[in-house]
Design a protein around this motif. Structure first.
Motif, short mmCIF file in Angstrom:
data_model
loop_
_atom_site.label_atom_id
_atom_site.label_comp_id
_atom_site.label_asym_id
_atom_site.label_seq_id
_atom_site.Cartn_x
_atom_site.Cartn_y
_atom_site.Cartn_z
N GLU A 46 -0.44 -0.02 11.14
CA GLU A 46 -1.55 -0.40 10.26
C GLU A 46 -2.52 0.76 10.06
O GLU A 46 -3.63 0.57 9.58
N TYR A 47 -2.11 1.96 10.44
CA TYR A 47 -2.93 3.17 10.27
C TYR A 47 -4.23 3.10 11.06
O TYR A 47 -5.29 3.48 10.57
N LYS A 48 -4.14 2.61 12.28
CA LYS A 48 -5.25 2.65 13.20
C LYS A 48 -4.96 3.75 14.23
O LYS A 48 -3.85 3.85 14.75
N ASP A 79 -10.71 3.73 6.28
CA ASP A 79 -10.62 2.50 5.49
C ASP A 79 -11.49 2.68 4.24
O ASP A 79 -12.71 2.83 4.34
N THR A 123 -7.40 9.05 9.78
CA THR A 123 -7.30 7.70 9.22
C THR A 123 -8.68 7.21 8.79
O THR A 123 -9.70 7.61 9.36
N TYR A 146 -4.62 7.44 5.08
CA TYR A 146 -4.53 8.51 6.06
C TYR A 146 -4.17 9.83 5.37
O TYR A 146 -3.63 9.86 4.27
N PRO A 193 -6.19 0.64 3.97
CA PRO A 193 -6.17 1.73 4.95
C PRO A 193 -5.54 2.97 4.33
O PRO A 193 -4.64 2.88 3.48
N TYR A 233 0.83 -1.19 0.00
CA TYR A 233 0.00 0.00 0.00
C TYR A 233 0.87 1.25 0.00
O TYR A 233 1.88 1.34 0.70
N GLU A 270 -9.10 -0.85 -2.31
CA GLU A 270 -9.39 -0.91 -0.88
C GLU A 270 -8.11 -0.92 -0.08
O GLU A 270 -7.04 -1.25 -0.58
#
Length: 274
Positions: free
Chosen positions: A174-176, A196, A194, A233, A231, A43, A229
């Motif tokens: 994981e960009y959470k 999804d 962030t 930010y 993640p 990604y 699709e």
């Protein structure tokens, strides 16, 4: 100065240098790992974040090495001989009155008085923007012309969405979002948004717009090139820092508003635990 010399004495110095070097090489190993991630991550956003974190760890490595060199040079320098030497005169005359009074005076250290540090506190309550936070959000925002310059090559899919846009000052690999919130302090840091996304398509035109108290301060507009699709930010890090007020992010795809989030920056609110 005496406490610093004690800290950098021959007994403590090797442990201090060892700790600094260990931290430096740990940062270097993390930089190497993140460099590999920039080459292997599927990604775009993950590659970009890995590159940014790699720069941070390289900076930490450089600082640790410089500190180690500086402390090593300072700690292993030739110590100054501060021993007070006096000649003992067996047949000396008694000291005259003026000299005796001078010797009986307290030292500079004994005469120095400590001054209490003045702590400056900010007065005032929560800003008015907090009292009318809901009113501050525009009900029908419009995409500024400056960020509507790219023509889409692909139409929106029926299921295209960005999910919930979450704001935080730190994120995971994981960009959470870590500790997401809508109230932050003022000052210098990075604000992450962030989300999804799914059913996107390369060639769609997307734009992001940051507003401060309703005024556009930053943004971008480009063709989507990050897959269907995954993640994602967006971040904001103003050079002048975050001021007191409300910051809003809008995410547009093919001219439609698909994501929006806002946060209030106010030190009084943070201190009050709101």
């Amino acid at each position: 100065m005496s406490s610093l010399n004690l800290l950098l004495s021959g007994t403590i110095l090797p442990w201090l240098l060892g700790s600094l070097l260990a931290l430096g090489f740990a940062a270097l190993l993390m930089s190497i790992k993140l460099w590999r991630d920039t080459k292997r991550s599927p990604y775009f956003f993950m590659r970009q974040q890995a590159a940014k974190r790699m720069q941070s760890y390289l900076s930490v490595f450089a600082v640790m090495i410089l500190l180690s060199v500086g402390i090593g040079v300072y700690g292993w320098r030739t110590p100054e001989d501060t021993t007070v030497r006096m000649a003992i005169l067996t047949r000396a005359k008694p000291a005259i009155k003026e000299i005796q009074e001078l010797m009986d005076q307290p030292t500079v250290a004994e005469r120095a008085t400590s001054q209490a540090a003045q702590v400056t506190t900010r007065s005032g309550g929560v800003a008015n923007v907090l009292l009318n936070a809901d009113d501050a959000i525009a009900l029908n925002p419009e995409l500024p012309a400056a960020y509507d310059q790219v023509e889409p090559l692909v139409d929106l899919n029926p299921g295209t969405e960005l999910g919930t846009v979450v704001l935080s000052s730190t994120v995971t690999d994981e960009y959470k979002a870590i500790n997401p919130a809508n109230i932050f302090g003022e000052g210098f840091y990075t604000l992450y948004a962030t989300f999804d996304y799914k059913d996107m398509a390369d060639g769609m035109a997307w734009a992001w717009v940051w507003r401060y108290n309703g005024k556009v301060i930053d943004g971008g507009n480009e063709l989507w090139a990050y897959g269907d699709e995954g993640p994602g930010y967006i971040y904001l890090s103003p050079e002048e820092g975050f001021g007191e007020g409300r910051y809003t992010l809008e995410v547009w795809v093919n001219g439609e508003l698909l994501g929006q989030a806002s946060a209030t920056m106010n030190d009084a609110a943070v201190a009050a635990g709101n």
